[in-house]
Enzyme design. Structure first.
Site, PDB file in Angstrom:
ATOM      1  N   ASN A 171       0.722  -1.133  -0.154  1.00  0.00           N
ATOM      2  CA  ASN A 171      -0.320  -0.155  -0.040  1.00  0.00           C
ATOM      3  C   ASN A 171       0.950   1.254  -0.107  1.00  0.00           C
ATOM      4  O   ASN A 171       0.661   2.107  -0.620  1.00  0.00           O
ATOM      5  CB  ASN A 171      -1.260  -0.299   1.346  1.00  0.00           C
ATOM      6  CG  ASN A 171      -0.269  -0.124   2.861  1.00  0.00           C
ATOM      7  OD1 ASN A 171       0.854  -0.974   2.766  1.00  0.00           O
ATOM      8  ND2 ASN A 171      -0.539   0.755   3.373  1.00  0.00           N
ATOM      9  N   ASP A 196       6.762  -6.556  -1.059  1.00  0.00           N
ATOM     10  CA  ASP A 196       5.434  -7.506  -1.910  1.00  0.00           C
ATOM     11  C   ASP A 196       5.060  -7.380  -3.476  1.00  0.00           C
ATOM     12  O   ASP A 196       5.468  -6.543  -4.114  1.00  0.00           O
ATOM     13  CB  ASP A 196       3.965  -6.807  -1.811  1.00  0.00           C
ATOM     14  CG  ASP A 196       2.894  -6.770  -1.870  1.00  0.00           C
ATOM     15  OD1 ASP A 196       2.621  -7.371  -0.425  1.00  0.00           O
ATOM     16  OD2 ASP A 196       2.357  -7.223  -2.910  1.00  0.00           O
ATOM     17  N   GLY A 245       1.962  -4.980   7.779  1.00  0.00           N
ATOM     18  CA  GLY A 245       1.280  -5.902   7.143  1.00  0.00           C
ATOM     19  C   GLY A 245      -0.045  -6.023   8.190  1.00  0.00           C
ATOM     20  O   GLY A 245      -0.722  -4.988   8.840  1.00  0.00           O
ATOM     21  N   GLU A 267       4.667  -3.775  12.347  1.00  0.00           N
ATOM     22  CA  GLU A 267       3.573  -2.080  11.937  1.00  0.00           C
ATOM     23  C   GLU A 267       1.945  -2.886  11.033  1.00  0.00           C
ATOM     24  O   GLU A 267       2.340  -3.262  10.330  1.00  0.00           O
ATOM     25  CB  GLU A 267       4.071  -1.524  11.302  1.00  0.00           C
ATOM     26  CG  GLU A 267       5.073  -0.838  11.255  1.00  0.00           C
ATOM     27  CD  GLU A 267       5.439   0.023  13.451  1.00  0.00           C
ATOM     28  OE1 GLU A 267       3.643   1.033  12.821  1.00  0.00           O
ATOM     29  OE2 GLU A 267       6.234   0.681  13.757  1.00  0.00           O
ATOM     30  N   CYS A 301      -2.794   2.718   6.305  1.00  0.00           N
ATOM     31  CA  CYS A 301      -3.166   2.032   8.180  1.00  0.00           C
ATOM     32  C   CYS A 301      -3.375   3.156   8.822  1.00  0.00           C
ATOM     33  O   CYS A 301      -4.120   2.588   9.390  1.00  0.00           O
ATOM     34  CB  CYS A 301      -1.782   0.966   8.267  1.00  0.00           C
ATOM     35  SG  CYS A 301      -0.260   2.985   8.568  1.00  0.00           S
ATOM     36  N   GLU A 399     -11.460  -3.610   9.650  1.00  0.00           N
ATOM     37  CA  GLU A 399     -10.601  -2.663   8.745  1.00  0.00           C
ATOM     38  C   GLU A 399     -11.435  -3.217   7.278  1.00  0.00           C
ATOM     39  O   GLU A 399     -10.858  -4.205   6.496  1.00  0.00           O
ATOM     40  CB  GLU A 399      -9.065  -2.671   8.745  1.00  0.00           C
ATOM     41  CG  GLU A 399      -8.380  -1.725   8.089  1.00  0.00           C
ATOM     42  CD  GLU A 399      -7.027  -2.165   8.071  1.00  0.00           C
ATOM     43  OE1 GLU A 399      -6.566  -3.817   8.225  1.00  0.00           O
ATOM     44  OE2 GLU A 399      -5.997  -0.843   8.405  1.00  0.00           O
TER      45      GLU A 399
HETATM   46  P1  NAD Z   1      -1.250  -8.704   4.913  1.00  0.00           P
HETATM   47  O1  NAD Z   1      -0.713  -9.231   6.128  1.00  0.00           O
HETATM   48  O2  NAD Z   1      -1.905  -9.577   4.035  1.00  0.00           O
HETATM   49  O3  NAD Z   1       1.082  -8.884   4.036  1.00  0.00           O
HETATM   50  C1  NAD Z   1       0.980  -7.704   4.034  1.00  0.00           C
HETATM   51  C2  NAD Z   1       2.921  -8.538   3.484  1.00  0.00           C
HETATM   52  O4  NAD Z   1       3.295  -9.586   4.162  1.00  0.00           O
HETATM   53  C3  NAD Z   1       2.455  -8.728   2.237  1.00  0.00           C
HETATM   54  O5  NAD Z   1       3.534  -8.674   1.413  1.00  0.00           O
HETATM   55  C4  NAD Z   1       2.539 -10.425   2.113  1.00  0.00           C
HETATM   56  O6  NAD Z   1       2.784 -11.304   1.226  1.00  0.00           O
HETATM   57  C5  NAD Z   1       3.406 -11.013   3.500  1.00  0.00           C
HETATM   58  N1  NAD Z   1       2.920 -12.523   4.284  1.00  0.00           N
HETATM   59  C6  NAD Z   1       2.251 -13.037   4.150  1.00  0.00           C
HETATM   60  N2  NAD Z   1       2.446 -13.816   4.709  1.00  0.00           N
HETATM   61  C7  NAD Z   1       3.211 -13.757   5.026  1.00  0.00           C
HETATM   62  C8  NAD Z   1       4.133 -14.502   5.872  1.00  0.00           C
HETATM   63  N3  NAD Z   1       4.075 -15.479   6.622  1.00  0.00           N
HETATM   64  N4  NAD Z   1       5.259 -14.567   6.643  1.00  0.00           N
HETATM   65  C9  NAD Z   1       6.038 -12.926   5.768  1.00  0.00           C
HETATM   66  N5  NAD Z   1       5.415 -12.347   5.410  1.00  0.00           N
HETATM   67  C10 NAD Z   1       4.090 -12.547   5.112  1.00  0.00           C
HETATM   68  O7  NAD Z   1      -1.808  -7.519   4.856  1.00  0.00           O
HETATM   69  P2  NAD Z   1      -2.165  -6.513   3.316  1.00  0.00           P
HETATM   70  O8  NAD Z   1      -3.299  -6.862   3.386  1.00  0.00           O
HETATM   71  O9  NAD Z   1      -1.073  -7.355   2.276  1.00  0.00           O
HETATM   72  O10 NAD Z   1      -1.833  -5.341   4.131  1.00  0.00           O
HETATM   73  C11 NAD Z   1      -2.541  -5.080   4.745  1.00  0.00           C
HETATM   74  C12 NAD Z   1      -2.822  -3.989   5.815  1.00  0.00           C
HETATM   75  O11 NAD Z   1      -1.194  -3.340   6.434  1.00  0.00           O
HETATM   76  C13 NAD Z   1      -3.490  -3.452   5.914  1.00  0.00           C
HETATM   77  O12 NAD Z   1      -4.134  -4.560   7.310  1.00  0.00           O
HETATM   78  C14 NAD Z   1      -2.651  -2.305   6.705  1.00  0.00           C
HETATM   79  O13 NAD Z   1      -3.543  -1.861   8.485  1.00  0.00           O
HETATM   80  C15 NAD Z   1      -1.349  -3.453   6.966  1.00  0.00           C
HETATM   81  N6  NAD Z   1      -0.803  -1.705   7.264  1.00  0.00           N
HETATM   82  C16 NAD Z   1       0.233  -1.374   8.263  1.00  0.00           C
HETATM   83  C17 NAD Z   1       1.200  -0.316   8.574  1.00  0.00           C
HETATM   84  C18 NAD Z   1       1.300   0.304   9.750  1.00  0.00           C
HETATM   85  O14 NAD Z   1       2.201   0.976   9.871  1.00  0.00           O
HETATM   86  N7  NAD Z   1       0.632  -0.433  10.587  1.00  0.00           N
HETATM   87  C19 NAD Z   1       1.432   0.390   7.153  1.00  0.00           C
HETATM   88  C20 NAD Z   1       0.926  -0.627   6.111  1.00  0.00           C
HETATM   89  C21 NAD Z   1      -0.292  -1.508   5.682  1.00  0.00           C
END
Ligand code: NAD
Length: 530
Positions: A171, A196, A245, A267, A301, A399
């Site tokens: 994102n 990603d 994530g 995060e 986020c 969310e």
């Molecule tokens: P997600 O958890 O599905 O994926 C996040 C990343 O983790 C992806 O690149 C994914 O390929 C990877 N991933 C998936 N499984 C994994 C594993 N077992 N080990 C390591 N990596 C793995 O999240 P998403 O839906 O792609 O992203 C959006 C989410 O991220 C939302 O909930 C958003 O709020 C959050 N986010 C948080 C912040 C913050 O700073 N707090 C910033 C951006 C996004």
């Protein structure tokens, strides 16, 4: 970049890549892959067109990447701070110099508007400038009071963790891939980064700029593959895990790190509120709330999905807000002038449509938006305002991560605070009031890692001298500020004892020594020593 995208009603049927092949070829050299690797084709959400393809890394490639950075780390840790700072300063300048190319890539990969793509460029520059200027001071060994003043000399120092594994999401594909790497590197670590799969080009371009800025080869390696395979493998080899994530994935990552007893910063997701108090300046609050809700089409986020409006201003605020939302300019073009771009993927669109349909089916009212706009882009969804949302509706507590906000009427500050805290998340909040002291009092009672007063999110996010991150299910650890670099270090206590030994000595019996020590402790307390 060779192509300028326009909003196209008819998606192209030919899979010809629209990226400049020379650019793709150059960027893929930043990846650790093997000859004959399978290739991953990726599209731009702006139009659904094929952007290009890149080779995927294997588990062996992850091991090779780690072998490279482990070899490089001692020399990098020994590199003087002023040299590391100079690299970050040059990176700052390069990010601004190449902002057009970077904004193109962010828009193409994430589908967001150009102005929101610039946020990512600015974020890279701000974080680089901050740690270039402050890391030497933050990481300088610090003398501490020893157990016995003068006799015991203690120094607290900061040792790099070693190798930091970073998994970054789609994102904020540029800033979230690069800005955690910057303090990790300044602290003397090497980095293995897994951006990603949907948005690797921004990360690769950021790494290319870091190398242009002077980052030695081997200090930062990039691998590419799915999260559950290559992402997990990157974190499994790391001495410190840095993950951004969703909360469910964050819990899995935290468990794996805990099993290996390595530290992690996570995060994660949010369900953030904006509160408009009865004295809010509506001329500022209306556009502020729009940015809070719809930046990056709500795929931020720290963006807002709950708008808490004080009863006394409800009738004045809501019509103005809804009219402003309806007037937002939606578009997917590589140029400024749009207020809302595309969602990043079909799955994001599916979630948004599901949440809105569920709310409507349970009786919510759509005050603005509420439908996809395939005429503008395949994953575009209108900025949407709901009222009458109740706890039985999914979007009340989950969310959505899209351009959907629900309006709630609150009677006073206490009710707003209780509502903002009525969630498992604790990432960001925003409070609009003419009385900043009142805003700070409210902020003190909201359990979120950042609270912005009279701003949507950028004031706290951009104030990188102070840490930011999540409370509750929004994460652990902080990025930015001193905490944002100290997390990448082990604190070491090195203490030298001088002149008189600590243990019984000088011919004293244990009993006599105990008495002497008792007197000494009383004297130290009397002297006000901590
Ligand atoms: P997600 O958890 O599905 O994926 C996040 C990343 O983790 C992806 O690149 C994914 O390929 C990877 N991933 C998936 N499984 C994994 C594993 N077992 N080990 C390591 N990596 C793995 O999240 P998403 O839906 O792609 O992203 C959006 C989410 O991220 C939302 O909930 C958003 O709020 C959050 N986010 C948080 C912040 C913050 O700073 N707090 C910033 C951006 C996004």
């Amino acid at each position: 970049m060779t192509a300028t995208l326009q909003s196209v009603p008819d998606l192209p049927t030919t899979p010809d890549p629209i990226m400049d092949p020379a650019l793709l070829d150059r960027l893929q050299h930043q990846l650790v892959t093997s000859p004959g690797a399978p290739r991953h084709t990726f599209i731009t959400p702006m139009t659904g067109e094929v952007l290009g393809d890149l080779p995927l890394s294997t588990m062996d490639d992850v091991k090779r990447a780690y072998a490279v950075v482990r070899r490089a780390q001692p020399a990098w840790a020994a590199t003087p701070m002023r040299e590391k700072s100079a690299i970050l300063r040059r990176f700052h300048d390069l990010a601004l110099e190449y902002q057009d190319e970077l904004m193109d890539l962010v828009q193409l990969e994430a589908g967001k508007t150009r102005i929101q793509a610039f946020e990512e460029v600015a974020d890279c520059a701000i974080v680089a400038r901050h740690y270039a200027a402050t890391a030497a001071r933050t990481l300088a060994p610090k003398p501490k009071r020893g157990v016995f003043p003068v006799l015991t000399q203690t120094v607290e120092s900061y040792i790099p963790k070693g190798i930091v594994g970073i998994v970054s999401p789609w994102n904020y594909p540029l800033s979230l891939a690069i800005t955690d790497a910057l303090p990790a590197l300044m602290a003397g670590n090497c980095v293995v980064l897994r951006p990603d799969l949907q948005s690797p080009l921004c990360a690769l371009a950021g790494v290319e700029l870091l190398k242009m800025a002077g980052l030695p080869d081997g200090v930062l390696q990039v691998v590419l593959g799915s999260g559950s395979t290559i992402g997990a493998a990157v974190l499994d080899h790391a001495d410190y895990v840095c993950f951004t994530g969703s909360t469910p994935t964050g819990r899995r990552v935290a468990q794996a790190a805990a099993q290996r007893l390595v530290g992690s910063s996570l995060e994660l997701g949010g369900k953030n509120s904006v509160y408009l108090a009865d004295d809010a300046d509506l001329a500022r609050a209306v556009p502020g709330a729009i940015r809070a809700c719809f930046s990056s089409a709500g795929q931020l986020c720290i963006s807002t999905e709950r708008l808490l409006v004080h009863d006394k201003i409800w009738d004045r605020f809501v019509p103005r807000f809804v009219a402003a939302v309806k007037a937002m300019k939606i578009g997917t073009a590589l140029e400024f002038g749009f207020d809302l771009g595309s969602l990043a993927s079909p799955s994001q669109l599916e979630t948004v449509e599901r949440h809105v349909a569920d709310a409507v089916a349970h009786g919510a009212t759509v005050l603005a938006g509420g439908r996809a706009r395939p005429d503008i882009g395949p994953y575009v969804y209108e900025p949407t305002v709901l009222s009458g949302v109740t706890p039985q509706m999914v979007c009340r507590d989950e969310e959505t991560f899209g351009p959907v906000v629900s309006l709630y009427r609150v009677g006073d500050d206490a009710e707003a605070i209780a509502f903002a805290n009525d969630t498992e998340y604790g990432l960001n909040a925003s409070v609009w009031t003419r009385d900043v002291a009142r805003g700070r009092r409210i902020a003190g009672q909201i359990k979120t890692g950042t609270v912005n007063i009279n701003e949507a999110y950028a004031a706290a996010w951009g104030s990188v001298a102070a840490p930011m991150g999540g409370m509750k299910a929004s994460g652990m650890g902080r990025r930015h500020g001193d905490e944002g670099i100290l997390r990448f270090t082990e604190t070491q206590n090195v203490t030298a004892q001088r002149l008189i030994p600590i243990a019984p000595a000088m011919g004293l019996s244990d009993e006599a020594f105990t008495k002497v020590l008792t007197v000494a402790l009383k004297v130290m307390k009397g002297a006000g020593l901590q």
